[in-house]
Scaffold this motif. Structure first.
Motif, PDB file in Angstrom:
ATOM      1  N   LEU A  96      -5.797  -9.386 -11.562  1.00 42.46           N
ATOM      2  CA  LEU A  96      -5.666  -9.924 -10.205  1.00 42.46           C
ATOM      3  C   LEU A  96      -4.244  -9.731  -9.657  1.00 42.46           C
ATOM      4  N   LYS A  97      -3.382  -9.124 -10.465  1.00 38.16           N
ATOM      5  CA  LYS A  97      -2.019  -8.852 -10.010  1.00 38.16           C
ATOM      6  C   LYS A  97      -1.650  -7.439 -10.414  1.00 38.16           C
ATOM      7  N   LEU A  98      -1.306  -6.645  -9.425  1.00 32.74           N
ATOM      8  CA  LEU A  98      -1.045  -5.231  -9.653  1.00 32.74           C
ATOM      9  C   LEU A  98       0.462  -4.986  -9.658  1.00 32.74           C
ATOM     10  N   PRO A  99       1.070  -4.687 -10.814  1.00 33.58           N
ATOM     11  CA  PRO A  99       2.516  -4.423 -10.870  1.00 33.58           C
ATOM     12  C   PRO A  99       2.828  -2.995 -10.404  1.00 33.58           C
ATOM     13  N   VAL A 100       3.813  -2.858  -9.562  1.00 28.42           N
ATOM     14  CA  VAL A 100       4.168  -1.551  -9.004  1.00 28.42           C
ATOM     15  C   VAL A 100       5.690  -1.403  -8.982  1.00 28.42           C
ATOM     16  N   TYR A 101       6.142  -0.178  -8.732  1.00 28.76           N
ATOM     17  CA  TYR A 101       7.588   0.060  -8.599  1.00 28.76           C
ATOM     18  C   TYR A 101       8.152  -0.635  -7.365  1.00 28.76           C
ATOM     19  N   SER A 102       7.395  -0.639  -6.290  1.00 31.92           N
ATOM     20  CA  SER A 102       7.898  -1.178  -5.030  1.00 31.92           C
ATOM     21  C   SER A 102       6.727  -1.432  -4.095  1.00 31.92           C
ATOM     22  N   THR A 103       6.858  -2.436  -3.241  1.00 37.22           N
ATOM     23  CA  THR A 103       5.855  -2.665  -2.194  1.00 37.22           C
ATOM     24  C   THR A 103       6.435  -2.373  -0.812  1.00 37.22           C
ATOM     25  N   GLU A 104       7.605  -1.714  -0.758  1.00 34.77           N
ATOM     26  CA  GLU A 104       8.192  -1.349   0.529  1.00 34.77           C
ATOM     27  C   GLU A 104       7.229  -0.475   1.322  1.00 34.77           C
ATOM     28  N   PRO A 117       2.934   6.290  -0.717  1.00 34.55           N
ATOM     29  CA  PRO A 117       2.309   5.478  -1.764  1.00 34.55           C
ATOM     30  C   PRO A 117       3.380   4.862  -2.650  1.00 34.55           C
ATOM     31  N   THR A 118       2.963   3.893  -3.460  1.00 37.31           N
ATOM     32  CA  THR A 118       3.824   3.408  -4.531  1.00 37.31           C
ATOM     33  C   THR A 118       3.176   3.806  -5.846  1.00 37.31           C
ATOM     34  N   ARG A 119       3.731   3.353  -6.962  1.00 38.88           N
ATOM     35  CA  ARG A 119       3.170   3.682  -8.264  1.00 38.88           C
ATOM     36  C   ARG A 119       3.081   2.434  -9.111  1.00 38.88           C
ATOM     37  N   THR A 120       2.080   2.379  -9.964  1.00 34.98           N
ATOM     38  CA  THR A 120       1.984   1.267 -10.905  1.00 34.98           C
ATOM     39  C   THR A 120       3.120   1.385 -11.918  1.00 34.98           C
ATOM     40  N   SER A 121       3.741   0.267 -12.232  1.00 39.74           N
ATOM     41  CA  SER A 121       4.883   0.273 -13.136  1.00 39.74           C
ATOM     42  C   SER A 121       4.478   0.092 -14.599  1.00 39.74           C
ATOM     43  N   GLU A 122       3.219  -0.226 -14.829  1.00 38.05           N
ATOM     44  CA  GLU A 122       2.699  -0.337 -16.200  1.00 38.05           C
ATOM     45  C   GLU A 122       1.202  -0.138 -16.158  1.00 38.05           C
ATOM     46  N   ALA A 123       0.631   0.118 -17.323  1.00 40.92           N
ATOM     47  CA  ALA A 123      -0.820   0.256 -17.387  1.00 40.92           C
ATOM     48  C   ALA A 123      -1.477  -1.083 -17.064  1.00 40.92           C
ATOM     49  N   VAL A 124      -2.591  -1.020 -16.315  1.00 37.74           N
ATOM     50  CA  VAL A 124      -3.253  -2.233 -15.832  1.00 37.74           C
ATOM     51  C   VAL A 124      -4.695  -2.256 -16.344  1.00 37.74           C
ATOM     52  N   PRO A 125      -5.109  -3.330 -17.026  1.00 38.06           N
ATOM     53  CA  PRO A 125      -6.493  -3.401 -17.511  1.00 38.06           C
ATOM     54  C   PRO A 125      -7.462  -3.774 -16.387  1.00 38.06           C
ATOM     55  N   ARG A 126      -8.673  -3.384 -16.566  1.00 38.24           N
ATOM     56  CA  ARG A 126      -9.719  -3.760 -15.617  1.00 38.24           C
ATOM     57  C   ARG A 126      -9.795  -5.285 -15.508  1.00 38.24           C
ATOM     58  N   GLY A 127     -10.024  -5.752 -14.267  1.00 41.27           N
ATOM     59  CA  GLY A 127     -10.166  -7.175 -14.025  1.00 41.27           C
ATOM     60  C   GLY A 127      -8.888  -7.884 -13.636  1.00 41.27           C
ATOM     61  N   ALA A 151       2.051   4.657 -13.688  1.00 43.68           N
ATOM     62  CA  ALA A 151       2.516   5.660 -12.721  1.00 43.68           C
ATOM     63  C   ALA A 151       1.402   6.191 -11.837  1.00 43.68           C
ATOM     64  N   ALA A 152       0.256   5.479 -11.775  1.00 38.75           N
ATOM     65  CA  ALA A 152      -0.795   5.894 -10.853  1.00 38.75           C
ATOM     66  C   ALA A 152      -0.348   5.621  -9.416  1.00 38.75           C
ATOM     67  N   ARG A 153      -0.671   6.531  -8.514  1.00 40.38           N
ATOM     68  CA  ARG A 153      -0.296   6.340  -7.118  1.00 40.38           C
ATOM     69  C   ARG A 153      -1.200   5.301  -6.465  1.00 40.38           C
ATOM     70  N   VAL A 154      -0.561   4.415  -5.682  1.00 46.10           N
ATOM     71  CA  VAL A 154      -1.259   3.338  -4.998  1.00 46.10           C
ATOM     72  C   VAL A 154      -1.059   3.538  -3.501  1.00 46.10           C
ATOM     73  N   TYR A 155      -2.157   3.686  -2.737  1.00 47.95           N
ATOM     74  CA  TYR A 155      -2.085   3.995  -1.309  1.00 47.95           C
ATOM     75  C   TYR A 155      -2.486   2.790  -0.472  1.00 47.95           C
ATOM     76  N   ASP A 156      -1.995   2.764   0.753  1.00 46.07           N
ATOM     77  CA  ASP A 156      -2.457   1.800   1.749  1.00 46.07           C
ATOM     78  C   ASP A 156      -3.795   2.320   2.278  1.00 46.07           C
ATOM     79  N   ALA A 157      -4.849   1.623   1.968  1.00 44.11           N
ATOM     80  CA  ALA A 157      -6.184   2.103   2.332  1.00 44.11           C
ATOM     81  C   ALA A 157      -6.435   2.069   3.832  1.00 44.11           C
ATOM     82  N   ASP A 158      -5.621   1.342   4.581  1.00 47.26           N
ATOM     83  CA  ASP A 158      -5.828   1.202   6.021  1.00 47.26           C
ATOM     84  C   ASP A 158      -4.890   2.091   6.831  1.00 47.26           C
ATOM     85  N   LEU A 159      -4.171   3.002   6.183  1.00 45.47           N
ATOM     86  CA  LEU A 159      -3.190   3.837   6.871  1.00 45.47           C
ATOM     87  C   LEU A 159      -3.388   5.294   6.483  1.00 45.47           C
ATOM     88  N   LEU A 160      -3.319   6.166   7.473  1.00 52.63           N
ATOM     89  CA  LEU A 160      -3.406   7.612   7.252  1.00 52.63           C
ATOM     90  C   LEU A 160      -4.670   7.977   6.467  1.00 52.63           C
TER      91      LEU A 160
END
Length: 847
Positions: free
Chosen positions: A99-107, A87-97, A145-154
């Motif tokens: 359309l762009k999700l900031p994260v530490y990495s998309t690798e 997974p990756t992690r969100t790099s800042e708090a994100v409000p509802r609605g 710092a919420a974990r972000v998962y690939d919903a189509d993997l594992l």
């Protein structure tokens, strides 16, 4: 009950528990893992001791030729990205609605797909390096710092405890391993090479770590991860560079048998081999660590951490525990620190517990930073060839003190070549083989028997087509003979004498070990107009890549044809013999003529002998020993019965320069120099780093018939201000100079004993200047002794000095020259300028 260690790689069992491959010459992966895997199991509580702990683990593959669209369950279906499945992690708090999700990495994520955070799944249509562009608004607020998962993997999750990710051989360029998934106490998530494979993770960006934990000091802690057998590299330059292995906010991590090589230039010193920030219970074992401009290990607020059986070499600094609010607790045991070329081996600013035991600290050339210093301590260590051993605070002493059982013996390393299986290993006959607290060995490696010297078959260059007729280019034939000797593990390459000479259209290069190149009476001559190139180059590919050892060159007359070459400076700085990244080199019974430089021993050259070599008709230097700005970069060199004579114009005959240490010249002669050339010159160029020239001895050396100084001993001469540079411990024993002698610019502990110096001897001034000039307050010496010697006249700068050129500088203290004149005979009365120096005079006849 006993918890199985299979998941830590200690017991091979089944497909997901294959033992990691051990590279030749590397430390024992399995033994290191077995020795320390229990650290990962601390705190395990088993409720029912009558039942075995169930282990359910999967094995995944990553390969340079993989495809992230595949399932990664075999070599044939391997992923391409080492971060795939994490997974990756969100790099800042994100409000509802949003359309762009900031994260530490998309690798490790595909270019489009679906993301899961908690129970919510949203598609994304594209990604940047640090954000996802969503197909629709995110349905709720998301914390930082919420974990972000690939919903189509594992199954929309990540790796399970006990899973093993195998890396296939090859180079993963700019495909970093980013991770933040935890394992479990008895089943860590493990990254390691596939059996028989050798993967390498390389970053070409200075600000990007090849291996990085996606976390911060505020993010949830990631635990129970094993990183084993990884080869991590970054050679990119840039300020505030990234570490090779970046661990922030982690606990119960094992780093074993990794090689981390960070060589990029970073003036801020941030690109550590390993960074530990707010970590706990980390074990680093069996690793080889190098960082050219930073620390091998930098620790901040890191506790219960152990570094053992590691080799830390050719670093800016070894291990650093930073201070202030960042309290660290480190135990360092059975490590070998070698050639920290700017600072020391271990330093602690932290008020926590930092301890060094059973370790070897060798070749620490810095005067500015001691080898061991700070709020730390230790015992049962060996310190060998260190400029300053202990610093403020070590073992609780104001000025630092050794451990009760520390020793200063020569480790007698079997090899200093990082590509050699015996690199920094000691023999069973070494004095350190039984010097540890338990009666065992010091350093990273168990002692091994001294290997027998290899056979050196005789190889005749004529068998490869060399003619020696002065017409044909013999360089390819001689090079082929040398290559054969290297391939055989050693050999004696013979160049028979001819009536003409061996014409060379290219440089002869010796890179291997145990090679002798001999040609009694044979002549080697560079072609006219071939360019400004070396005639003979001895050395490996670099201090951290390969070092040539046990090389001997003898019997030749070498003609550099320098004045028949293009003379533009951009064409190179040619030497007849250039030695760099080499050890145990002997150059004997050689004559050199028509050269820009004769014999130059340069960076990372150690334990060398130059004997009975004569250089004539040169342009710049006849002989040189220089670390080229690397502290301790050229050490333990002997020049015996060498001569620099008869040249129409030159800059100097001998240069002993920045970073040269433990240099001996015995029965050497400088005579008949045209131009303004200096005879024997000890000095520095104006390097930024705190470079030290230390322990240089001239015994029965002479200089005459020259226009410049016969001897010039300096720190950074001229107007350049380099207060951190130092020249010290210089001895002129029974030497003779028919001409001027300069000793100036802050030099320390210089001794002239015996001998005769017919010209003026200037202490704190540049000889030959009128009026006498010492570049202001940087000119005076720190300490000089003349004992039982005869001089033409003493010219003494007796004023207070300061290396900055400004008296009263707040960073660098003023100093008062300390001059001792013990039974010195002067042909003319001394001239003293100023009255501040401490001058001791002991009357009596000189020898």
């Amino acid at each position: 009950m006993v918890v199985p260690l299979r998941a830590a790689g200690c017991v091979p069992s089944g497909q997901s528990n294959t033992r990691p491959r051990q590279r030749p010459g590397s430390m024992s992966t399995t033994s290191s893992l077995c020795r320390h895997a229990w650290i990962l199991l601390i705190g395990i509580v088993v409720a029912d001791t009558s039942q075995a702990v169930p282990v359910s683990a999967s094995e995944y593959w990553v390969a340079p030729d993989g495809d992230d669209r595949l399932d990664g369950t075999s070599r044939q279906t391997a992923w391409a990205s080492p971060s795939r499945g994490q997974p990756t992690r969100t790099s800042e708090a994100v409000p509802r609605g949003t359309l762009k999700l900031p994260v530490y990495s998309t690798e490790g994520f595909l270019d489009s797909g679906r993301l899961r955070i908690g129970q919510h799944v949203v598609a994304y249509v594209s990604r940047t390096e640090r954000s996802f562009v969503l197909a629709g608004p995110w349905p709720e607020n998301v914390a930082v710092a919420a974990r972000v998962y690939d919903a189509d993997l594992l199954g929309g999750k990540s790796f399970a405890p006990g899973d093993v990710i195998l890396l296939a051989g090859g180079v993963f360029t700019d495909r970093p391993l980013h991770f933040c998934q935890s394992g479990a106490a008895d089943r860590p998530i493990t990254y390691r090479p596939a059996p028989g494979h050798r993967p390498r993770l390389v970053s070409t960006r200075f600000d990007r770590s090849p291996v990085r934990h996606l976390g911060s000091r505020r993010s949830p802690t990631t635990t129970h991860v094993v990183l084993s057998g990884l080869d991590i590299r970054n050679a990119a330059d840039g300020n505030h560079g990234a570490p090779g292995l970046d661990l922030i906010g982690m606990s119960r991590v094992l780093v074993a048998d990794c090689r981390i090589h960070i060589s990029g230039r970073d003036l801020n010193g941030d690109n550590n081999a390993i960074r530990l920030f707010q970590c706990d219970q980390i074990t680093i074992t069996g690793c080889r660590l190098h960082s050219r401009f930073a620390n091998a290990v930098g620790a901040w607020n890191t506790t219960a951490t152990r570094v053992d059986h590691c080799v830390i070499y050719e670093c800016f600094h070894g291990i650093s525990a930073s201070g202030g609010a960042y309290v660290s607790h480190l135990d360092v045991d059975h490590c070998t620190f070698y050639a920290s070329h700017r600072f020391g081996a271990l330093g602690s600013e932290s008020s926590g517990r930092v301890r060094l035991t059973n370790s070897i600290v060798a070749q620490m050339g810095s005067l500015r930073v001691p080898a061991l210093s700070g709020h730390a301590g230790g015992d049962h260590n060996c310190l060998w060839h260190v400029a300053v051993a202990y610093g403020k605070g070590w073992n609780g002493a104001t000025d630092g003190r050794p451990g009760a059982h520390d020793v200063g013996a020569d480790p007698e390393f079997l090899s200093q070549d990082p590509s050699h299986p015996l690199f920094l290993k000691i023999s069973t006959r070494s004095p350190l083989a039984k010097a540890a607290k338990d009666g065992g060995y010091l350093g990273a490696f168990k002692p091994v028997p001294t290997p027998p010297s290899p056979a050196r078959p005789v190889i005749d260059v004529r068998e490869f087509g060399a003619r020696g007729d002065g017409k044909h280019d013999d360089a390819p034939a001689i090079q082929a003979a040398v290559r054969l000797a290297e391939q055989l593990g050693g050999g004696r390459v013979v160049v028979p004498a001819t009536e003409a000479f061996y014409l060379l259209g290219s440089t002869i290069r010796i890179r291997g070990h145990h090679v002798t190149l001999t040609g009694p009476g044979a002549r080697l001559k560079l072609k006219d107009a071939v360019g400004r190139i070396h005639l003979l180059h001895i050395g490996g590919d670099g201090a951290t890549r390969s070092v040539a050892e046990h090389i001997e060159v003898s019997g030749f007359l070498m003609d550099g044809s320098y004045r028949s070459q293009p003379q533009q400076r951009a064409g190179g700085l040619p030497r007849c013999v250039w030695v760099e990244h080499a050890g145990h080199v002997v150059i004997r019974d050689v004559e050199i003529r028509d050269a820009w430089c004769g014999v130059s021993l340069a960076t990372n050259t150690r334990d060398c002998l130059v004997e009975n070599v004569t250089v004539t008709d040169w342009d710049h230097d006849a002989f040189g020993a220089s670390g080229w700005g690397i502290n301790g970069g050229c050490t333990d060199v002997r020049f015996l019965r060498c001569r620099a004579v008869n040249t129409p114009k030159c800059v100097k005959a001998w240069e002993i320069e920045e970073g040269a240490q433990r240099i001996l010249l015995e029965d050497c002669v400088v005579e008949n120099l045209g131009g303004t050339g200096t005879g024997f010159y000890v000095r520095h160029h104006g390097y930024r780093w705190p470079v030290l020239v230390d322990d240089v001895t001239f015994r029965r050396c002479s200089a005459e018939k020259i226009n410049g100084d016969g001897f010039r001993i300096a720190t950074a001469p001229g107007s350049q201000i380099r207060p951190w540079i130092r020249t010290r411990n210089i001895r002129l024993l029974d030497c003779r100079c028919v001409g001027r002698t300069t000793i100036a610019w802050g030099v320390e502990n210089v001794l002239l004993r015996g001998g005769r110096f017919d010209g003026p001897v200037c202490l704190g001034f540049a000889a030959g200047t009128d009026p006498l000039e010492g570049n202001g307050s940087k000119g005076p010496v720190r300490s000089v002794t003349l004992q039982q010697t005869r001089v033409g006249q003493l010219l003494i700068n007796s004023r207070v000095g300061n290396p900055t050129g400004k008296l009263g500088d707040t960073a660098y203290a003023d100093y008062v020259p300390n001059i001792r004149l013990l039974k010195v005979r002067q042909d003319q009365p001394a001239k003293v300028v100023g009255k501040d120096a401490k001058i001791e005079i002991q009357a009596g006849p000189s020898r």
